[in-house]
Design an enzyme around this catalytic site. Structure first.
Site, short mmCIF file in Angstrom:
data_model
loop_
_atom_site.label_atom_id
_atom_site.label_comp_id
_atom_site.label_asym_id
_atom_site.label_seq_id
_atom_site.Cartn_x
_atom_site.Cartn_y
_atom_site.Cartn_z
N ASN A 102 15.24 34.04 0.80
CA ASN A 102 14.52 32.89 0.76
C ASN A 102 13.15 32.56 1.09
O ASN A 102 12.88 32.94 2.39
CB ASN A 102 15.32 31.68 1.44
N GLU A 103 12.25 32.36 0.12
CA GLU A 103 10.85 31.93 0.58
C GLU A 103 10.23 32.96 1.48
O GLU A 103 9.77 32.63 2.68
CB GLU A 103 10.89 30.55 1.10
N HIS A 109 18.10 33.30 4.61
CA HIS A 109 17.44 31.93 4.71
C HIS A 109 16.94 31.82 6.03
O HIS A 109 17.57 31.05 6.73
CB HIS A 109 18.39 31.18 4.12
N GLN A 141 20.85 25.51 8.64
CA GLN A 141 20.51 24.06 8.74
C GLN A 141 21.67 23.20 8.53
O GLN A 141 21.45 21.95 8.84
CB GLN A 141 19.58 23.68 7.41
#
Ligand code: GCO
Length: 457
Positions: free
Chosen positions: A191-192, A147, A57
């Site tokens: 992540n998630e 991620h 990101q």
């Protein structure tokens, strides 16, 4: 005829009693915020304030499963992102200016292992330099190993959809850990996992853009298998390190609290999104499978919290079709879902059942004009403060995010940063509410609360 009427009446009564029970057992709390003193905050000494980011990101110039997907689907390209890979020293100065004590970031597998078995020492050295710089600034590094992004070659092998690929993921994690764990104590393996599996394999809005419930459940199990393998290995290499998962807890509430159908959908999604994961972590069994090594494989739990979804018969089959609903009194964020700070406490209560310390690894709001963010931060920090007062072991709060960045399927349209980014010039500008921890100027803005010498929003 009358016996049919009797049967129907009995059914209605049973459903009514069931729904009444659900309403009692699963309250949807809403606070009277106007009558709450949001300045009534207290945090224990040693509590860490931080921000969070992710490689794909912010770094720029990456070639991986996400850049491939962006091109395949005609999405906005991540491209240069925040050019963090060249500007990281300046960005770390922003961390110091904010006065944060912790910084959560991810390392990018596709940089380090662009082809199977081909390791890029030069790229690894940059991450090592980043860690040295953070430590020199007195900032605790927290590293996320996965991620959402990974190498194209691994995606082509099937990624997490095929458990035979998990050893590739393990050896990548071990290599990074061996390089950095002498200076990095806190690690998020994945992540998630639920967002990754649901968006990539049910809604098709993330790579690889598949749609299938059984496939999604297989990916969810493999993500937990992967986490467990990594946890056991890394814990064996350096037992003093602390490893967890950054778990997104989204709450699912029935749009109509009297509708049995809305309740059914809400309870199913709550189980798939949250309950099955927690069960896997506490029992070693998830979605009908035994997950070796998963039981008690958390030294802490990372909590990513944003909102609740109101559910109805319509099961969203794609984000674009996902119509975020809100209660009449709730305020919608720019992302579409509502600000629901009360849910933060429900999420904290949920992960507290794991019996390990909580690190808030993400919380924030899409708000380019910075109009909602001050209230968003105030409310969510008040909820954290109250939870701590009532005995929850919460160690840190990482705001998402340090700066505006690439928001996955939404591209650059969503602005989560404490710093606004002009992506033409790569200028970072601290937003008024971005002074999460500040020493001076934001006080002039009438923001913030003095916490014994440290001031926060
Ligand atoms: C996620 C990720 C972040 C997001 C953030 C805002 O939850 O999708 O952890 O990468 O950018 O949550 O949506």
């Amino acid at each position: 005829m009358w016996h049919w009427a009797a049967a129907a009446s009995s059914l209605v009564i049973v459903i009514f009693l069931l729904v009444s029970r659900l309403r009692r057992r699963h309250p949807e709390t809403h606070y009277d915020w106007g009558n709450i003193d949001l300045g009534d905050l207290s945090f224990p000494s040693g509590f860490l304030w931080g921000t969070a980011t992710a490689a794909h990101q912010i770094e720029g110039g990456l070639t991986n499963n996400w850049s491939d997907f962006e091109e395949d689907r005609g999405l906005e390209r991540s491209g240069a992102a925040c050019e963090h890979w060249t500007l990281w020293r300046d960005d770390f100065q922003l961390l110091s200016d904010l006065g944060v004590g912790s910084y959560r970031f991810s390392v990018e597998w596709s940089r380090l292992e662009p082809e199977p078995g081909s390791w890029d020492e030069g790229e690894m050295r940059v991450y090592s330099d980043m860690v040295d710089d953070l430590v020199s600034r007195g900032i605790r590094p927290m590293v996320t190993l996965h991620h959402f992004s990974h190498p194209t070659w691994w995606e082509e092998r099937g990624g997490f959809a095929d458990r035979r690929n998990l050893p590739d993921f393990l050896s990548y994690c071990e290599r990074v850990f061996d390089e950095l764990s002498d200076r990095v104590e806190y690690w998020c393996t994945i992540n998630e996992p639920t967002v990754f599996s649901a968006m990539g394999y049910t809604l098709g809005q993330f790579p690889p853009g598949k749609r299938g419930i059984r496939l999604t459940m297989r990916v969810m199990r493999n993500l937990m298998r992967g986490h467990a393998m990594v946890y056991r290995s890394l814990k064996g290499r350096r037992p003093e390190c602390q490893l967890g998962v950054a778990k997104n807890v989204t709450l699912f509430d029935p749009a109509s609290r009297w509708s049995p159908v809305d309740w059914l959908v809400a309870r199913i999604l709550e189980w798939l999104w949250n309950g099955s994961w927690r069960k896997g972590m506490t029992t070693g069994r998830m979605l009908g499978s035994r997950i070796p090594g998963a039981k008690d494989s958390l030294d802490f739990v990372g909590l990513n919290y944003y909102t609740h979804f109101l559910t109805g018969l319509f099961l969203p089959t794609a984000t674009k079709e996902l119509q975020f609903a809100k209660r009449e009194h709730e305020v919608a964020t720019e992302f579409g879902y509502p600000m629901y700070a009360e849910g933060f406490r429900r999420a904290i209560d949920f992960v507290s059942e794991l019996g390990v310390p909580i690190e808030i690894t993400e919380n924030g709001v899409a708000d380019a004009e910075d109009t909602l963010r001050p209230e968003h931060i105030r409310r969510h920090l008040w909820v954290v403060s109250e939870a701590i007062k009532e005995g929850h072991d919460i160690r840190s709060y990482h705001h998402w995010s340090l700066m505006d960045n690439f928001e996955w399927a939404e591209g650059y349209s969503m602005r989560f940063g404490l710093h606004a980014v002009d992506f033409q010039t790569q200028e970072r500008a601290l937003r008024k509410s971005g002074c999460l921890l500040y020493t001076s100027d934001a006080a002039d803005e009438g923001l913030g609360v003095d916490l014994g010498g440290r001031r926060i929003i």
